[in-house]
Write a protein that holds these residues in place. Sequence first.
Motif, PDB file in Angstrom:
ATOM      1  N   ASP A  87     -15.371 107.461  -4.425  1.00 51.61           N
ATOM      2  CA  ASP A  87     -15.600 106.266  -5.239  1.00 51.61           C
ATOM      3  C   ASP A  87     -16.921 105.567  -4.929  1.00 51.61           C
ATOM      4  OD1 ASP A  87     -15.092 105.099  -2.799  1.00 51.61           O
ATOM      5  OD2 ASP A  87     -13.163 104.234  -3.369  1.00 51.61           O
ATOM      6  N   GLY A  88     -17.657 106.053  -3.928  1.00 49.45           N
ATOM      7  CA  GLY A  88     -18.946 105.474  -3.592  1.00 49.45           C
ATOM      8  C   GLY A  88     -18.881 104.131  -2.898  1.00 49.45           C
ATOM      9  N   ARG A  89     -17.682 103.719  -2.464  1.00 50.74           N
ATOM     10  CA  ARG A  89     -17.537 102.407  -1.828  1.00 50.74           C
ATOM     11  C   ARG A  89     -17.722 102.459  -0.319  1.00 50.74           C
ATOM     12  NH1 ARG A  89     -12.192  99.546  -3.988  1.00 50.74           N
ATOM     13  NH2 ARG A  89     -13.071  97.946  -2.606  1.00 50.74           N
ATOM     14  N   GLY A  90     -17.703 103.656   0.257  1.00 54.86           N
ATOM     15  CA  GLY A  90     -17.808 103.730   1.705  1.00 54.86           C
ATOM     16  C   GLY A  90     -18.259 105.093   2.180  1.00 54.86           C
ATOM     17  N   LEU A  91     -18.310 105.238   3.493  1.00 52.68           N
ATOM     18  CA  LEU A  91     -18.774 106.461   4.127  1.00 52.68           C
ATOM     19  C   LEU A  91     -17.743 106.953   5.125  1.00 52.68           C
ATOM     20  CD1 LEU A  91     -22.423 105.311   4.958  1.00 52.68           C
ATOM     21  CD2 LEU A  91     -21.747 106.756   3.032  1.00 52.68           C
ATOM     22  N   TYR A  92     -17.584 108.273   5.203  1.00 49.48           N
ATOM     23  CA  TYR A  92     -16.820 108.905   6.264  1.00 49.48           C
ATOM     24  C   TYR A  92     -17.803 109.303   7.358  1.00 49.48           C
ATOM     25  CZ  TYR A  92     -12.843 109.187   3.088  1.00 49.48           C
ATOM     26  OH  TYR A  92     -11.820 108.872   2.250  1.00 49.48           O
ATOM     27  N   MET A  93     -17.421 109.070   8.622  1.00 42.50           N
ATOM     28  CA  MET A  93     -18.350 109.329   9.720  1.00 42.50           C
ATOM     29  C   MET A  93     -17.671 110.029  10.881  1.00 42.50           C
ATOM     30  SD  MET A  93     -20.807 106.024  10.130  1.00 42.50           S
ATOM     31  CE  MET A  93     -21.619 105.286   8.719  1.00 42.50           C
ATOM     32  N   THR A  94     -18.444 110.882  11.551  1.00 41.66           N
ATOM     33  CA  THR A  94     -18.058 111.422  12.844  1.00 41.66           C
ATOM     34  C   THR A  94     -19.186 111.129  13.834  1.00 41.66           C
ATOM     35  OG1 THR A  94     -19.069 113.609  12.498  1.00 41.66           O
ATOM     36  CG2 THR A  94     -16.805 113.309  11.725  1.00 41.66           C
ATOM     37  N   ASN A  95     -18.849 111.118  15.122  1.00 37.45           N
ATOM     38  CA  ASN A  95     -19.828 110.851  16.184  1.00 37.45           C
ATOM     39  C   ASN A  95     -20.448 109.471  16.040  1.00 37.45           C
ATOM     40  OD1 ASN A  95     -19.394 113.499  17.004  1.00 37.45           O
ATOM     41  ND2 ASN A  95     -21.163 114.277  15.908  1.00 37.45           N
ATOM     42  N   ALA A  96     -19.716 108.517  15.463  1.00 31.79           N
ATOM     43  CA  ALA A  96     -20.284 107.185  15.256  1.00 31.79           C
ATOM     44  C   ALA A  96     -20.519 106.452  16.571  1.00 31.79           C
ATOM     45  CB  ALA A  96     -19.371 106.350  14.361  1.00 31.79           C
ATOM     46  N   SER A  97     -19.667 106.686  17.567  1.00 36.16           N
ATOM     47  CA  SER A  97     -19.841 106.091  18.883  1.00 36.16           C
ATOM     48  C   SER A  97     -18.770 106.650  19.796  1.00 36.16           C
ATOM     49  CB  SER A  97     -19.727 104.562  18.835  1.00 36.16           C
ATOM     50  OG  SER A  97     -18.380 104.170  18.641  1.00 36.16           O
ATOM     51  N   ARG A  98     -18.893 106.364  21.082  1.00 35.63           N
ATOM     52  CA  ARG A  98     -17.875 106.794  22.031  1.00 35.63           C
ATOM     53  C   ARG A  98     -16.577 106.033  21.828  1.00 35.63           C
ATOM     54  NH1 ARG A  98     -21.304 107.486  27.687  1.00 35.63           N
ATOM     55  NH2 ARG A  98     -22.310 109.448  27.123  1.00 35.63           N
ATOM     56  N   GLN A  99     -16.659 104.840  21.275  1.00 37.26           N
ATOM     57  CA  GLN A  99     -15.450 104.074  21.011  1.00 37.26           C
ATOM     58  C   GLN A  99     -14.793 104.479  19.702  1.00 37.26           C
ATOM     59  OE1 GLN A  99     -17.117 100.033  21.451  1.00 37.26           O
ATOM     60  NE2 GLN A  99     -15.728  99.788  23.192  1.00 37.26           N
ATOM     61  N   ARG A 100     -15.505 105.229  18.882  1.00 38.27           N
ATOM     62  CA  ARG A 100     -14.952 105.655  17.596  1.00 38.27           C
ATOM     63  C   ARG A 100     -14.997 107.177  17.510  1.00 38.27           C
ATOM     64  NH1 ARG A 100     -18.115 101.007  15.248  1.00 38.27           N
ATOM     65  NH2 ARG A 100     -16.590  99.368  14.836  1.00 38.27           N
ATOM     66  N   ARG A 101     -14.212 107.810  18.374  1.00 39.80           N
ATOM     67  CA  ARG A 101     -14.116 109.261  18.321  1.00 39.80           C
ATOM     68  C   ARG A 101     -13.233 109.662  17.157  1.00 39.80           C
ATOM     69  NH1 ARG A 101     -15.832 111.509  23.257  1.00 39.80           N
ATOM     70  NH2 ARG A 101     -16.132 109.953  24.895  1.00 39.80           N
ATOM     71  N   GLY A 102     -13.439 110.859  16.651  1.00 42.71           N
ATOM     72  CA  GLY A 102     -12.653 111.330  15.520  1.00 42.71           C
ATOM     73  C   GLY A 102     -13.359 111.049  14.209  1.00 42.71           C
ATOM     74  N   LEU A 103     -12.582 110.993  13.134  1.00 41.75           N
ATOM     75  CA  LEU A 103     -13.107 110.749  11.786  1.00 41.75           C
ATOM     76  C   LEU A 103     -12.782 109.316  11.385  1.00 41.75           C
ATOM     77  CD1 LEU A 103     -14.369 111.855   9.126  1.00 41.75           C
ATOM     78  CD2 LEU A 103     -12.043 112.468   8.436  1.00 41.75           C
ATOM     79  N   TRP A 104     -13.811 108.593  10.919  1.00 42.64           N
ATOM     80  CA  TRP A 104     -13.658 107.191  10.532  1.00 42.64           C
ATOM     81  C   TRP A 104     -14.168 106.973   9.116  1.00 42.64           C
ATOM     82  CZ3 TRP A 104     -11.956 103.002  13.693  1.00 42.64           C
ATOM     83  CH2 TRP A 104     -11.578 103.387  14.984  1.00 42.64           C
ATOM     84  N   TYR A 105     -13.610 105.943   8.470  1.00 44.09           N
ATOM     85  CA  TYR A 105     -14.097 105.496   7.166  1.00 44.09           C
ATOM     86  C   TYR A 105     -14.570 104.057   7.317  1.00 44.09           C
ATOM     87  CZ  TYR A 105     -14.093 103.751   2.380  1.00 44.09           C
ATOM     88  OH  TYR A 105     -14.466 103.171   1.188  1.00 44.09           O
ATOM     89  N   VAL A 106     -15.755 103.750   6.785  1.00 38.36           N
ATOM     90  CA  VAL A 106     -16.270 102.384   6.829  1.00 38.36           C
ATOM     91  C   VAL A 106     -16.540 101.913   5.409  1.00 38.36           C
ATOM     92  CG1 VAL A 106     -18.629 103.246   7.225  1.00 38.36           C
ATOM     93  CG2 VAL A 106     -18.076 100.860   7.729  1.00 38.36           C
ATOM     94  N   ASP A 107     -15.943 100.787   5.057  1.00 41.40           N
ATOM     95  CA  ASP A 107     -16.165 100.161   3.754  1.00 41.40           C
ATOM     96  C   ASP A 107     -17.493  99.417   3.795  1.00 41.40           C
ATOM     97  OD1 ASP A 107     -15.958  97.665   1.890  1.00 41.40           O
ATOM     98  OD2 ASP A 107     -14.395  99.028   1.172  1.00 41.40           O
ATOM     99  N   LEU A 108     -18.391  99.729   2.873  1.00 43.48           N
ATOM    100  CA  LEU A 108     -19.737  99.164   2.922  1.00 43.48           C
ATOM    101  C   LEU A 108     -19.758  97.665   2.620  1.00 43.48           C
ATOM    102  CD1 LEU A 108     -21.810 102.001   1.211  1.00 43.48           C
ATOM    103  CD2 LEU A 108     -21.751 101.400   3.637  1.00 43.48           C
ATOM    104  N   GLU A 109     -18.897  97.190   1.762  1.00 45.96           N
ATOM    105  CA  GLU A 109     -18.917  95.777   1.400  1.00 45.96           C
ATOM    106  C   GLU A 109     -18.361  94.894   2.508  1.00 45.96           C
ATOM    107  OE1 GLU A 109     -20.395  94.427  -1.088  1.00 45.96           O
ATOM    108  OE2 GLU A 109     -21.000  96.344  -1.945  1.00 45.96           O
ATOM    109  N   THR A 110     -17.299  95.350   3.154  1.00 47.54           N
ATOM    110  CA  THR A 110     -16.656  94.536   4.189  1.00 47.54           C
ATOM    111  C   THR A 110     -17.082  94.929   5.598  1.00 47.54           C
ATOM    112  OG1 THR A 110     -14.739  96.017   4.352  1.00 47.54           O
ATOM    113  CG2 THR A 110     -14.663  94.266   2.687  1.00 47.54           C
ATOM    114  N   ALA A 111     -17.751  96.093   5.745  1.00 53.65           N
ATOM    115  CA  ALA A 111     -18.132  96.628   7.063  1.00 53.65           C
ATOM    116  C   ALA A 111     -16.904  96.866   7.934  1.00 53.65           C
ATOM    117  CB  ALA A 111     -19.126  95.728   7.766  1.00 53.65           C
TER     118      ALA A 111
END
Length: 308
Positions: free
Chosen positions: A128-152
């Motif tokens: 939907d273009g509203r957010g990003l899926y990320m890996t290796n974002a940080s040591r505190q965020r291991r695994g697969l994460w989704y971040v909503d761009l509008e709300t962070a």
Amino acid sequence: NCAIYVIAVPVGKEQRIGDCAGDQLPNLAWRPDGQAIIFTGVPDSTVKMSRLMVMPVDGGQASLLPVPPGGNADDWIPAYSPDGRKLSFARAWPDGKLSIMVMDARSGKELHRLSLDSTSVNYAWSVDGRGLYMTNASRQRRGLWYVDLETARWQQVMPGIGQLGRLAVASQRGNMAMEIYRGHADIMEFTTDAHERTLQGSGANEYEPQLSPDGRALAFVSDRTGEPQVWLAEDDRPPRPLTNLPGANMNGLRWSPDGRSLLFVAEVAMVSDLYRVTISDEATVRLTHDGHAKNAPVWMPDGRIRIP
């Protein structure tokens, strides 16, 4: 020599459209209109910073892509949103900090900036273009994460089940392909007749083996829950985790002389300190608060702790 090619899918003849800029293999992204390739290059051999560049598919001259100012920053991993209106890319700032930049594809105006406490990252746009899926974002965020761009707002999609690498999302269906590296380190026991066996065999990374003073228990570090924690294996009960420090990187595991506690160094959010966990109640106590790098602590017979 490095060059960029396009090829018809599923079967076709490759066509060379131009040379790479610099001596690096580039990251590539199709411009939404299909008439050009966005790629990473090092156009200035004296500055040697990675820039986003545009190469027409018809073989025209490559040029710099206008992006928000970054000074002597490195830019890479370009990716367009599914509707083609936004372009994201990773940026390493001159001070060493890393961000994901999102800009308006037409005006070049900065829309979002996600700060990361990581040295590398992989990401892909949601359908939907509203957010990003990320890996290796940080040591505190291991695994697969989704971040909503509008709300962070960050939301974990999948815990760490191995080292995650690059990923891609199918823009029409939303299914995802991802690299997962499942190599692991085992703790081995060698007998007097040179035979060996795996002590835990969980398939996770397990290291820092430390036998208790009486030899009846084995302490070790394992990431079988998705991230490193201190574990204890005893003769009369199944192995169990003793700590619960999210996002920690652990080393220097040591037993107390009386066998009642364990000492270790944990780096949490890039801050390194000394910790103690008591076996009986599994209580973890932070012993230092200076955040300085530490390794190989020594627990002296008289109970004192020394750090080289």
